[in-house]
Each structure stands twice: as C-alpha cells, then as structure tokens.
Motif scaffolding. Sequence first.
Motif: not given
Length: 95
Positions: A45-53
């Motif tokens: 989930y943290h990876v997804a947040q960072l990719l999304n940013e």
Amino acid sequence: MNKKKREPYMQMYEAILTLKTLEECVNFFDDLCSVTELRAMEQRYHVAQLLNEGHIYNSILEHTGASSATISRVNRSLQYGSGGYDLVFGRLEDK
C-alpha cells in the motif's frame, strides 16, 4: 482472481465492511493475518501511495525497502488492475 473461486470467501469481505473504526480494523487484521502478511500488505500500500504521487522506483525502494519486483507488481495493479487503489485514493482525498 476468478469471482467464481472467490464466492465461498465473500463473507470475509462482508465482515470487513462491518468494521466501523480504525481500531476495529487494526484489531481484525491483527487477528486475521500473520505479522509477515500484514507487513507485506502495508508495504504494498505504501508503494502504491508513492507511485500514485509520482515517485520513481529508486526513491520508493529507499523509502520502503520493497523489492523492484514488488514495486513492479504494484505498478501493474495501479495501471491495469481493478481500480481498487484509485477508488481508495480518491475517497481518502475527498475526506
């Protein structure tokens, strides 16, 4: 996953929808998952947040310690998945 194969397990998803507070959610997942499983989901989930940013792979690797395979898998889900990440990110943004 094939929806037909998921049918016997849909009650678990319904159970998740009954949770009302962050504490209830944490407690449920603590009971349901091993520490390793939880850490893996939290990391994805943290990876997804960072990719999304808009962060790049090297930055994400430094922030999360995730492997390039995990980052790739999450990126694939963001690009070609069922839209779950986008739904959650949108709702959190509206909050």
